[in-house]
Design a protein around this motif. Structure first.
Motif, PDB file in Angstrom:
ATOM      1  N   ARG A  54      -4.883  -0.581  -0.683  1.00 15.80           N
ATOM      2  CA  ARG A  54      -5.136  -0.366   0.743  1.00 15.80           C
ATOM      3  C   ARG A  54      -4.847  -1.678   1.457  1.00 15.80           C
ATOM      4  O   ARG A  54      -5.196  -2.738   0.951  1.00 15.80           O
ATOM      5  N   SER A  55      -4.224  -1.586   2.594  1.00 16.58           N
ATOM      6  CA  SER A  55      -3.909  -2.808   3.314  1.00 16.58           C
ATOM      7  C   SER A  55      -4.310  -2.654   4.772  1.00 16.58           C
ATOM      8  O   SER A  55      -3.975  -1.664   5.419  1.00 16.58           O
ATOM      9  N   THR A  56      -5.069  -3.602   5.273  1.00 12.97           N
ATOM     10  CA  THR A  56      -5.493  -3.555   6.675  1.00 12.97           C
ATOM     11  C   THR A  56      -5.125  -4.865   7.356  1.00 12.97           C
ATOM     12  O   THR A  56      -5.511  -5.940   6.900  1.00 12.97           O
ATOM     13  N   SER A  57      -4.355  -4.744   8.410  1.00 14.55           N
ATOM     14  CA  SER A  57      -3.987  -5.917   9.194  1.00 14.55           C
ATOM     15  C   SER A  57      -4.931  -5.981  10.388  1.00 14.55           C
ATOM     16  O   SER A  57      -5.076  -5.007  11.119  1.00 14.55           O
ATOM     17  N   ILE A  58      -5.613  -7.095  10.552  1.00 21.19           N
ATOM     18  CA  ILE A  58      -6.679  -7.167  11.558  1.00 21.19           C
ATOM     19  C   ILE A  58      -6.378  -8.260  12.586  1.00 21.19           C
ATOM     20  O   ILE A  58      -6.111  -9.407  12.222  1.00 21.19           O
ATOM     21  N   GLU A  59      -6.433  -7.884  13.841  1.00 18.76           N
ATOM     22  CA  GLU A  59      -6.230  -8.862  14.910  1.00 18.76           C
ATOM     23  C   GLU A  59      -7.544  -9.635  15.076  1.00 18.76           C
ATOM     24  O   GLU A  59      -8.561  -9.076  15.477  1.00 18.76           O
ATOM     25  N   ALA A  60      -7.488 -10.916  14.740  1.00 22.06           N
ATOM     26  CA  ALA A  60      -8.718 -11.699  14.610  1.00 22.06           C
ATOM     27  C   ALA A  60      -9.448 -11.925  15.942  1.00 22.06           C
ATOM     28  O   ALA A  60     -10.674 -12.034  15.963  1.00 22.06           O
ATOM     29  N   PHE A 107     -11.207  -8.539  16.896  1.00 24.43           N
ATOM     30  CA  PHE A 107     -12.278  -8.212  15.963  1.00 24.43           C
ATOM     31  C   PHE A 107     -12.941  -9.501  15.486  1.00 24.43           C
ATOM     32  O   PHE A 107     -12.959  -9.812  14.299  1.00 24.43           O
ATOM     33  N   VAL A 138      -5.224 -18.639  10.424  1.00 28.19           N
ATOM     34  CA  VAL A 138      -4.513 -17.406  10.073  1.00 28.19           C
ATOM     35  C   VAL A 138      -3.120 -17.746   9.551  1.00 28.19           C
ATOM     36  O   VAL A 138      -2.598 -18.798   9.871  1.00 28.19           O
ATOM     37  N   PRO A 139      -2.464 -16.886   8.779  1.00 30.53           N
ATOM     38  CA  PRO A 139      -3.054 -15.661   8.252  1.00 30.53           C
ATOM     39  C   PRO A 139      -4.079 -15.941   7.159  1.00 30.53           C
ATOM     40  O   PRO A 139      -3.897 -16.831   6.351  1.00 30.53           O
ATOM     41  N   LYS A 140      -5.154 -15.175   7.190  1.00 33.76           N
ATOM     42  CA  LYS A 140      -6.155 -15.285   6.131  1.00 33.76           C
ATOM     43  C   LYS A 140      -6.188 -13.956   5.397  1.00 33.76           C
ATOM     44  O   LYS A 140      -6.233 -12.894   6.017  1.00 33.76           O
ATOM     45  N   ILE A 141      -6.140 -14.042   4.079  1.00 36.74           N
ATOM     46  CA  ILE A 141      -6.063 -12.828   3.262  1.00 36.74           C
ATOM     47  C   ILE A 141      -7.353 -12.681   2.462  1.00 36.74           C
ATOM     48  O   ILE A 141      -7.810 -13.637   1.824  1.00 36.74           O
ATOM     49  N   ILE A 142      -7.953 -11.508   2.553  1.00 41.57           N
ATOM     50  CA  ILE A 142      -9.181 -11.203   1.817  1.00 41.57           C
ATOM     51  C   ILE A 142      -8.865 -10.077   0.832  1.00 41.57           C
ATOM     52  O   ILE A 142      -8.315  -9.047   1.221  1.00 41.57           O
ATOM     53  N   ALA A 162       0.826  -1.204   0.000  1.00 41.40           N
ATOM     54  CA  ALA A 162       0.000   0.000   0.000  1.00 41.40           C
ATOM     55  C   ALA A 162       0.863   1.258   0.000  1.00 41.40           C
ATOM     56  O   ALA A 162       0.479   2.286  -0.535  1.00 41.40           O
TER      57      ALA A 162
END
Lengths: 79, 152
Positions: A9-15, A18, A30-34, A2
């Motif tokens: 756009r790149s968003t790293s999300i703590e599963a 969230f 994980v890691p899972k990429i969408i 990004a």
């Protein structure tokens, strides 16, 4: 990625934190990429394969790498 | 409580000294945690910890500009940055680069966070392979990439 491209756009999300988002995107491992809220794959890939998997998915081509095949979210995701 | 040990601080300071050659903005979208349960409102799980960790990191380099925004007080700014969930961290040079971390960047995520700081300071795709940069420059559509992870 990004940082290099204005189109990314790149968003790293703590599963865990969230969990509702993780549930929404069927995150079981994980890691899972969408990608673009549509394509998904699980597992870390080396950089060239990571980039190619994403690009081939959004271009509608079949990803060539066997270790990280991106599949549509809605089309019966692999466990 | 401190997140970073003396050794962590020393290693990070040296790395930042070497790699953060231009200023990096770290914009943290947070909210006060009152301890009161408000029905229908999501409680921020790690806002306090994330504020503490970011403050510790920012102390290690003059190149890191930490801005902490209260999303309750500034919902417009949060919406502008598409960062209404908390805690959210944006890392960028002068302008928003579309990089977000949702949740406390702990464990392995902390390394990703530090890598991102270094990349943002370099501003030229530092760390990426030349062929990756080439492919990104040729992009003819927008990409939204979400990566779910857990601290390990």
């Amino acid at each position: 990625m990004a940082l290099v491209s204005g189109r990314v756009r790149s968003t790293s999300i703590e599963a865990h934190e969230f969990s509702e988002l993780a549930g929404h995107y069927d995150v079981y491992a994980v890691p899972k990429i969408i990608v673009n809220d549509h394509w998904q794959f699980t597992g870390a890939l080396p950089e060239p394969q990571f980039v190619d998997t994403i690009l081939e998915a959004v271009r509608g081509a079949e990803p060539e790498v066997s270790s990280g095949e991106a599949t549509p979210l809605s089309g019966g995701s692999p466990a | 409580m401190r997140f970073l040990s003396e050794e962590d601080r020393r290693v990070l300071s040296e790395r930042f000294e070497r790699e953060l050659t231009s200023p990096v903005r770290v914009v943290l979208f947070s909210e006060p945690v009152s301890g009161l349960y408000v029905p229908g409102r999501r409680t921020c799980v790690s806002c306090r910890e994330t504020e503490a960790l970011m403050t510790e990191v920012a102390e290690l380099s003059d190149s890191i500009r930490l801005e902490i925004l209260n999303v309750r007080e500034q919902p417009d700014v949060a919406a502008e940055w598409e960062a209404s969930l908390t805690p959210a961290i944006a890392v960028c040079g002068e302008d928003d680069a579309g990089v977000r971390f949702l949740g406390l960047p702990a464990g392995y995520e902390f390394f990703s966070f530090v890598e991102t700081l270094a990349s943002a300071a370099a501003g030229d795709g530092h760390g990426l392979l030349p062929e990756t940069v080439e492919k990104l420059e040729a992009l003819d559509q927008d990409l939204d990439i979400k990566v779910f992870s857990t601290p390990t």
